[in-house]
Design a protein around this motif. Structure first.
Motif, short mmCIF file in Angstrom:
data_model
loop_
_atom_site.label_atom_id
_atom_site.label_comp_id
_atom_site.label_asym_id
_atom_site.label_seq_id
_atom_site.Cartn_x
_atom_site.Cartn_y
_atom_site.Cartn_z
N GLY A 337 0.80 -1.21 0.00
CA GLY A 337 0.00 0.00 0.00
C GLY A 337 0.84 1.26 0.00
O GLY A 337 0.51 2.25 -0.66
N LEU A 338 1.96 1.24 0.75
CA LEU A 338 2.86 2.39 0.76
C LEU A 338 3.43 2.65 -0.63
O LEU A 338 3.53 3.81 -1.06
CB LEU A 338 4.00 2.16 1.75
CG LEU A 338 3.66 2.21 3.24
CD1 LEU A 338 4.91 1.91 4.06
CD2 LEU A 338 3.09 3.56 3.63
N MET A 339 3.80 1.59 -1.33
CA MET A 339 4.36 1.76 -2.67
C MET A 339 3.33 2.39 -3.62
O MET A 339 3.66 3.24 -4.45
CB MET A 339 4.83 0.42 -3.23
CG MET A 339 5.97 -0.24 -2.45
SD MET A 339 7.47 0.75 -2.40
CE MET A 339 7.30 1.49 -0.77
N LYS A 340 2.08 2.00 -3.47
CA LYS A 340 1.03 2.56 -4.32
C LYS A 340 0.82 4.04 -3.99
O LYS A 340 0.59 4.86 -4.88
CB LYS A 340 -0.27 1.78 -4.14
CG LYS A 340 -0.23 0.37 -4.73
CD LYS A 340 -1.55 -0.34 -4.51
CE LYS A 340 -1.51 -1.75 -5.12
NZ LYS A 340 -2.78 -2.48 -4.88
N LEU A 341 0.89 4.37 -2.69
CA LEU A 341 0.70 5.76 -2.30
C LEU A 341 1.83 6.64 -2.82
O LEU A 341 1.61 7.78 -3.24
CB LEU A 341 0.64 5.88 -0.76
CG LEU A 341 -0.64 5.39 -0.10
CD1 LEU A 341 -0.50 5.47 1.42
CD2 LEU A 341 -1.84 6.22 -0.54
N ALA A 342 3.05 6.10 -2.78
CA ALA A 342 4.20 6.86 -3.26
C ALA A 342 4.15 7.03 -4.78
O ALA A 342 4.45 8.08 -5.31
CB ALA A 342 5.49 6.19 -2.84
N GLY A 343 3.76 5.97 -5.46
CA GLY A 343 3.62 6.01 -6.91
C GLY A 343 4.85 6.50 -7.61
O GLY A 343 5.98 6.22 -7.22
N ALA A 344 4.65 7.25 -8.65
CA ALA A 344 5.77 7.76 -9.43
C ALA A 344 6.50 8.89 -8.73
O ALA A 344 7.54 9.34 -9.19
CB ALA A 344 5.28 8.25 -10.80
#
Length: 349
Positions: A337-344
């Protein structure tokens, strides 16, 4: 609401206490400070009082060592006193003990309690002891603070400089180790000491303060929400992290910034100081042998930016807190989920 994301725990607390009576002598609003602050008639002091339980940490398997359980029973409340700049008066203990708890376990737990109280200058004033099938421990700490110097979460203003009392991320590193390797003790030096003396120094200069027991990003998010400001952290993540936290992140293949996002913190103080008072503050701190960790500055623009300009990322800290509440023990889901929030927006630590 200043932040667009609804923070689950805050919303729950607000719904639970909405109809409850509050003291006319209370000097803080709901959620505005780490400890509750009450005016003491006839004095220029406030009574600081706080209570905290560590049931979730025990049941999740985060705190298994009896010495650590006893230690954190005290430190969880002592750190709240530190965050408002209080001078400690004492602590009350609530211990509900399993019938079959080995005497050696209980003795070791009480050693942790004793040593933590000694470290914070908190005599045990009393408490309550019961028996139950499950271990339940909590504490209530009390202290006093000059009314003119009590620290809230709501006083940060654009331009204020941001600091932490010490390196960050060690609490998340400890939790990551404990929850992903439940068959062994975490290989992380986690035994936090409430920053009571630092809080007493900070209160002379700070515009806001909060302890990082719920994690660094959650702490910054709460100060931003309470103070209606945004923040820009100029330091690189590597400069902010405790060396052990960096080591855990590297070993697990995690971006270093994720160790600031976990919901279990390091019990450091995170605070703001008006720019015109920073030089004096840092001089006084250095004379005491303490060197606060610079984080960045508050700004009028909402939201949080993390890292120097060449590797900067924007984070929705409210969404990070919600994510932690949705998956408190599912480390894989939380990191995903953190990776998705950080995104590009993420371009390196």
């Amino acid at each position: 609401m200043f932040m667009t994301a609804v923070v689950h725990e805050n919303a729950l607390v607000e719904s639970l206490v909405r109809a409850l009576p509050r003291s006319l002598d209370q000097a803080n609003g709901l959620g505005e400070s780490d400890a509750e602050l009450l005016r003491l008639p006839g004095t220029d002091l406030l009574l600081a009082i706080t209570t905290d339980a560590i049931v979730e940490e025990i049941e999740a398997g985060l705190y298994r060592d009896p010495y650590l359980i006893g230690w954190m029973t005290v430190m969880s409340s002592a750190s709240d006193l530190a965050a408002v700049g209080a001078d400690p008066l004492g602590i009350l203990l609530s211990q509900t003990l399993p019938q079959d708890a080995p005497l050696a376990f209980l003795n070791r737990m009480q050693q942790g309690v004793r040593d933590a109280c000694a470290a914070c200058g908190l005599p045990v004033l009393g408490g309550d002891t019961n028996r139950s099938p499950r271990l339940h421990v909590a504490s209530s700490a009390v202290g006093t603070v000059p009314a003119a110097e009590a620290m809230l979460r709501s006083g940060c203003r654009p331009g204020d400089r941001l600091f932490a009392s010490g390196p960050l991320g060690i609490g998340s590193a400890f939790a990551f180790e404990a929850l992903t390797r439940p068959d062994r003790e975490p290989d992380v030096p986690f035994l936090p000491i409430a920053r009571v003396r630092e809080g007493q120094l900070i209160r002379r200069f700070a515009s806001s303060c909060m302890d990082s027991s719920d994690g660094t990003l959650a702490t910054l998010d709460e100060i931003m929400r309470q103070s209606h400001v945004g923040m820009k952290l100029d330091a690189s993540v590597d400069e902010l992290l405790h060396p052990a936290a960096r080591r855990i992140a590297e070993a697990a293949g995690l971006p270093a910034w994720t160790l600031l996002a976990g919901p279990h913190g390091e019990f450091e103080l995170t605070f703001s100081v008006p720019r015109h008072r920073c030089r004096e503050f840092l001089t006084v701190a250095a004379r005491s042998g303490w060197h606060p960790l610079p984080l960045g500055q508050a700004r009028a623009l909402p939201g949080l930016e993390l890292g120097p300009r060449d590797s900067c990322m924007s984070l929705d800290t409210g969404a990070v807190r919600n994510l932690a509440g949705d998956a408190p023990q599912d480390i894989g889901r939380f990191v995903e989920g953190l990776m998705k929030l950080a995104g590009a927006g993420y371009s390196g630590a």
